[in-house]
Design an enzyme around this catalytic site. Structure first.
Site, PDB file in Angstrom:
ATOM      1  N   GLY A   1       0.814  -1.197   0.000  1.00  0.00           N
ATOM      2  CA  GLY A   1       0.000   0.000   0.000  1.00  0.00           C
ATOM      3  C   GLY A   1       0.853   1.254   0.000  1.00  0.00           C
ATOM      4  O   GLY A   1       2.087   1.188  -0.029  1.00  0.00           O
ATOM      5  N   ASN A   2       0.207   2.392   0.077  1.00  0.00           N
ATOM      6  CA  ASN A   2       0.933   3.657   0.026  1.00  0.00           C
ATOM      7  C   ASN A   2       1.759   3.919   1.278  1.00  0.00           C
ATOM      8  O   ASN A   2       2.772   4.620   1.215  1.00  0.00           O
ATOM      9  CB  ASN A   2      -0.057   4.810  -0.182  1.00  0.00           C
ATOM     10  N   SER A   3       1.352   3.365   2.405  1.00  0.00           N
ATOM     11  CA  SER A   3       2.060   3.600   3.666  1.00  0.00           C
ATOM     12  C   SER A   3       2.794   2.375   4.180  1.00  0.00           C
ATOM     13  O   SER A   3       3.866   2.498   4.772  1.00  0.00           O
ATOM     14  CB  SER A   3       1.076   4.081   4.744  1.00  0.00           C
TER      15      SER A   3
ATOM     16  N   GLY B   1      -8.343  -1.310  -7.625  1.00  0.00           N
ATOM     17  CA  GLY B   1      -7.068  -1.622  -6.990  1.00  0.00           C
ATOM     18  C   GLY B   1      -6.974  -3.061  -6.532  1.00  0.00           C
ATOM     19  O   GLY B   1      -7.968  -3.670  -6.106  1.00  0.00           O
TER      20      GLY B   1
ATOM     21  N   ASP C   1      -5.723  -4.206  -3.902  1.00  0.00           N
ATOM     22  CA  ASP C   1      -6.062  -4.347  -2.485  1.00  0.00           C
ATOM     23  C   ASP C   1      -7.560  -4.518  -2.294  1.00  0.00           C
ATOM     24  O   ASP C   1      -8.015  -5.351  -1.502  1.00  0.00           O
ATOM     25  CB  ASP C   1      -5.545  -3.145  -1.694  1.00  0.00           C
ATOM     26  N   ARG C   2      -8.343  -3.741  -3.066  1.00  0.00           N
ATOM     27  CA  ARG C   2      -9.795  -3.856  -2.950  1.00  0.00           C
ATOM     28  C   ARG C   2     -10.299  -5.163  -3.542  1.00  0.00           C
ATOM     29  O   ARG C   2     -11.260  -5.756  -3.052  1.00  0.00           O
ATOM     30  CB  ARG C   2     -10.479  -2.652  -3.588  1.00  0.00           C
TER      31      ARG C   2
ATOM     32  N   THR D   1      -4.463   4.907   4.170  1.00  0.00           N
ATOM     33  CA  THR D   1      -4.089   6.189   3.574  1.00  0.00           C
ATOM     34  C   THR D   1      -5.296   6.827   2.907  1.00  0.00           C
ATOM     35  O   THR D   1      -5.541   8.030   3.022  1.00  0.00           O
ATOM     36  CB  THR D   1      -2.965   5.989   2.541  1.00  0.00           C
TER      37      THR D   1
ATOM     38  N   THR E   1      -9.092  23.354  20.530  1.00  0.00           N
ATOM     39  CA  THR E   1      -8.855  23.126  19.098  1.00  0.00           C
ATOM     40  C   THR E   1      -8.289  21.743  18.814  1.00  0.00           C
ATOM     41  O   THR E   1      -8.719  21.080  17.870  1.00  0.00           O
ATOM     42  CB  THR E   1      -7.895  24.210  18.561  1.00  0.00           C
TER      43      THR E   1
END
Length: 258
Positions: free
Chosen positions: A8-10, A107, A109-110, A132, A185
Site C-alpha cells: 500500500g501507500n504507507s 485496486g 487491495d480492494r 491512507t 482546538t
C-alpha cells in the site's frame, strides 16, 4: 510456505501461509526509494523474526497499489529464492465478478479484500478499508462487486486541513474518552477526524443499504480501522488481515493444480 504481499501507500503487509493457515502477519514501511536489494534485506529480517526459512517458500502472491513497487518487490522475492510469483493484475483469476466500467482500475487491495469478504459468505457486504485512503467496496447478494467509493483517509484529511489552515496545530490522530463535545482546538480536530470517520461509515452504509435493497454485512479493515471501531453505530466485523487472506485465496484459485 506461501507469502502474500499487499503493498500500500504507507505499508507493505506480509502474510505467511501453510495450507490454509496463516502462520504470521507483519508490516514494513513503504518506501518507493528502496531498491530490490533493500527490500530483500527487509523481507529476510521479517522472515528471521518469525522463524521462516526462505528456502521453504514455494511461491508468492503480490498485490500493489504503488505501480513502481511491483517490479522492486518481485526482484526482492527472487533474490530470496522465490521464483513462482503471481501479480494480481488483469488476467489473473480471482473468481470475482467486477461490474465496473473500468475493471482494471479497481485496486488489487480492494479486489483481494472483496475476494476474502465474499468467502465469508455474509452477503450483501460492504468492505470499509481505513488506511491512507478510505475506500468502500460493495458486494451484492450474489457476491458481485457492484460499487465503490473512495475518499481521503483520516490522517490525510487532517494533514490537508492543517496545511490549508495556518492556525491549526499538528495533532495525533487518536481517540479520547472526553466525548464528542470538544472544548479546545486540538480535541476538536480529533473529534472531527475520529467521530467524523465513524459517521461517514455509518452514513455510507445506510446509503449502500438503500441502493442494495437490504442491510449489508459490514467488514472493517485497514490500519486506522481500530481507531474508529468503538464509535460506529452500524454492526460490523473487524478483520485486520482481510487483504492478505484474499491474496491467499487468489493464489489457490490460480495454483490449485500444483
Amino acid at each position: 510456505m506461501l507469502i502474500a504481499v499487499n503493498a500500500g501507500n504507507s505499508h507493505v503487509l506480509l502474510g505467511g501461509y501453510e495450507e490454509d493457515v496463516r502462520i504470521f502477519a507483519a508490516s514494513i514501511a513503504t518506501d518507493p526509494k528502496q531498491t530490490g536489494d533493500d527490500y530483500a534485506c527487509k523481507l529476510r529480517q521479517v522472515f528471521d523474526l518469525y522463524g521462516v526459512d526462505a528456502k521453504q517458500i514455494h511461491g508468492a502472491v503480490l498485490g500493489s497499489v504503488v505501480p513502481g513497487l511491483v517490479a522492486v518487490l518481485e526482484q526482492a522475492l527472487r533474490l530470496l529464492g522465490v521464483q513462482d510469483i503471481i501479480e494480481v493484475s488483469s488476467g489473473v483469476k480471482t473468481g470475482l465478478n467486477i461490474r465496473s466500467e473500468q475493471p482494471r482500475q479497481v485496486g488489487s487491495d480492494r479486489v483481494a479484500c472483496a475476494v476474502a469478504a465474499r468467502a465469508k459468505g455474509k452477503l450483501p457486504c460492504v468492505v470499509a478499508c481505513l488506511g491512507t485512503a478510505t475506500t468502500f467496496t460493495v458486494l451484492d447478494a450474489q457476491g458481485a462487486l457492484v460499487g465503490s467509493a473512495i475518499t481521503a483517509g483520516v490522517r490525510l484529511s487532517v494533514d490537508a486541513l492543517r496545511a490549508q489552515a495556518a492556525q491549526l496545530p499538528a495533532v495525533a490522530i487518536e481517540a479520547k474518552d472526553e466525548g464528542i463535545l470538544a472544548r479546545n482546538t486540538v480535541d476538536a480536530m480529533r473529534v472531527g477526524a475520529v467521530y467524523g470517520a465513524a459517521a461517514m461509515v455509518d452514513g455510507m452504509t445506510e446509503r449502500f443499504a438503500e441502493a442494495l435493497g437490504q442491510q449489508p454485512h459490514v467488514v472493517m479493515t485497514g490500519s486506522l480501522a481500530p481507531l474508529v471501531l468503538p464509535y460506529l453505530r452500524v454492526p460490523c466485523e473487524y478483520d485486520a488481515h482481510l487483504a492478505l487472506d484474499g491474496l491467499h485465496l487468489i493464489w489457490k484459485r490460480n495454483r490449485s493444480n500444483r
